[in-house]
Design a protein around this motif. Structure first.
Motif, PDB file in Angstrom:
ATOM      1  N   UNK A 115       8.527  13.054  13.247  1.00  0.00           N
ATOM      2  CA  UNK A 115       9.468  12.624  14.294  1.00  0.00           C
ATOM      3  C   UNK A 115      10.837  12.287  13.703  1.00  0.00           C
ATOM      4  N   UNK A 116      10.837  11.503  12.619  1.00  0.00           N
ATOM      5  CA  UNK A 116      12.112  11.067  12.036  1.00  0.00           C
ATOM      6  C   UNK A 116      12.843  12.248  11.404  1.00  0.00           C
ATOM      7  N   UNK A 117      12.080  13.179  10.855  1.00  0.00           N
ATOM      8  CA  UNK A 117      12.725  14.383  10.311  1.00  0.00           C
ATOM      9  C   UNK A 117      13.545  15.068  11.399  1.00  0.00           C
ATOM     10  N   UNK A 118      12.977  15.204  12.603  1.00  0.00           N
ATOM     11  CA  UNK A 118      13.701  15.886  13.683  1.00  0.00           C
ATOM     12  C   UNK A 118      14.804  15.020  14.284  1.00  0.00           C
ATOM     13  N   UNK A 119      14.636  13.714  14.239  1.00  0.00           N
ATOM     14  CA  UNK A 119      15.729  12.817  14.661  1.00  0.00           C
ATOM     15  C   UNK A 119      16.945  13.035  13.755  1.00  0.00           C
ATOM     16  N   UNK A 120      16.708  13.027  12.449  1.00  0.00           N
ATOM     17  CA  UNK A 120      17.818  13.220  11.501  1.00  0.00           C
ATOM     18  C   UNK A 120      18.406  14.620  11.642  1.00  0.00           C
ATOM     19  N   UNK A 121      17.558  15.576  11.912  1.00  0.00           N
ATOM     20  CA  UNK A 121      18.031  16.960  12.117  1.00  0.00           C
ATOM     21  C   UNK A 121      18.970  17.019  13.320  1.00  0.00           C
TER      22      UNK A 121
END
Length: 331
Positions: A115-121
């Motif tokens: 989830x956080x990977x895609x938030x940062x993306x």
């Protein structure tokens, strides 16, 4: 490829021989539309619909889930046909991974990692200054890997999302959709209404994909298994909400596809009206149908298929074939 049918109007679903029909009254006349049973992945009902057991049995024979939402777009429940793709031994392994604290935490962290990977993306792709989210990237994100319990993990995830939603205001160039804080029950303004509606769709899309595998949807790792909910769909949806739902919201607002006219609002709540729902559902369908070339499978897969693949990865993890690693968009 089978697709989802969204019914926003009031009417009736009935079966005649081997065909399913949706009927509605327009100016005193009955309009009848055949629903191609072999092309239906699932049915989402937002209107007031009458349906009888004959039609439900037909849906069950064809393994078609039916999801029901109330007037405000809230999820009410699902009709899930009896699963034919079942595995008692897999359920046992799912339970083992839940009751073992270390194994459960590994999966819970993995879902939030995705989830956080895609938030940062999202933040990078929308040109947000790195200084504005370095607290997420440098301080909060590393902490999730040190957590010992799902509760501790969810507290950090909550802080990350609070900061992320504040940065929505830098991505969305429209003061009518300003977000001060995330609220859900009920959403107090249009931007919260969009987030709630999109997340609800994602939960049910994931649930449909889980249903088509041998996974048991009530055994979860990040969210607590409780009565009356399919908590594994909540777990997996964490990865896909920022990947699929949030970019739809940014696009609908910044491209002025959606406006305040697409909401019913009052002092304490805001909900998408029928026209607003149709606009969102159209964008949602287009996003799920989008394809990319899978770097491991060496073929094109849709965004919807990525969700199914995530289910298969979990199964491989449970049977100790391959450690689960969360999906991270690589393009």
């Amino acid at each position: 490829m089978a697709r989802r049918f969204y019914i926003n109007s009031n009417g009736r679903i009935r079966r005649k021989e081997n065909t399913l029909y949706f009927e509605r009254e327009i100016d005193g006349e009955i309009e009848k539309k055949a629903l191609p049973i072999n092309d239906i992945d699932s049915i989402y009902i937002f209107g007031e619909i009458n349906i009888n057991t004959k039609a439900l049995n037909f849906l069950a024979q064809n393994d078609i889930p039916l999801h029901i939402f109330n007037y405000y777009g809230y999820y009410s429940g699902s009709f899930l046909p009896r699963k034919k793709n079942v595995s008692g031994s897999l359920i046992v392994e799912q339970v083992k991974h839940h009751i073992d604290n270390q194994k459960r935490q590994y999966l819970a962290i993995s879902f939030i990692e995705g989830a956080v990977y895609h938030i940062l993306r999202n933040l990078r792709k929308n040109g947000i200054n790195k200084d504005d989210y370095q607290d997420i990237e440098k301080e909060l994100f590393p902490k999730i890997f040190k957590t010992k319990t799902p509760e501790e993990l969810m507290a950090i995830e909550g802080n990350i999302r609070d900061k992320y939603y504040q940065l929505f205001n830098k991505i969305i160039e429209n003061e009518n959709f300003y977000i001060e804080k995330r609220d859900k029950r009920p959403p107090s303004n249009p931007i919260n209404a969009l987030i709630s509606f999109g997340n609800t769709l994602m939960y049910n899309t994931v649930l449909t994909e889980i249903y088509r595998t041998q996974l048991e949807p009530t055994i979860s790792y990040l969210h607590s298994p409780q009565e009356k909910r399919f908590s594994l769909s909540l777990d997996l949806a964490e990865i896909f909400k920022p990947f699929i739902v949030d970019p739809i919201i940014f696009s609908l607002i910044n491209n002025q596809v959606i406006s305040l006219n697409d909401f019913d609002t009052d002092l304490n709540y805001a909900y998408l009206n029928e026209e607003g729902r149709k606009k969102f559902l159209k964008a949602y369908e287009e996003k799920l149908a989008k394809t990319i070339k899978h770097r491991k499978l060496k073929r094109k897969v849709s965004y919807k298929q990525l969700i199914r693949l995530e289910c298969y990865k979990l199964i491989k993890h449970f049977i100790e074939d391959e450690d689960y690693k969360p999906f991270k968009a690589w393009w």
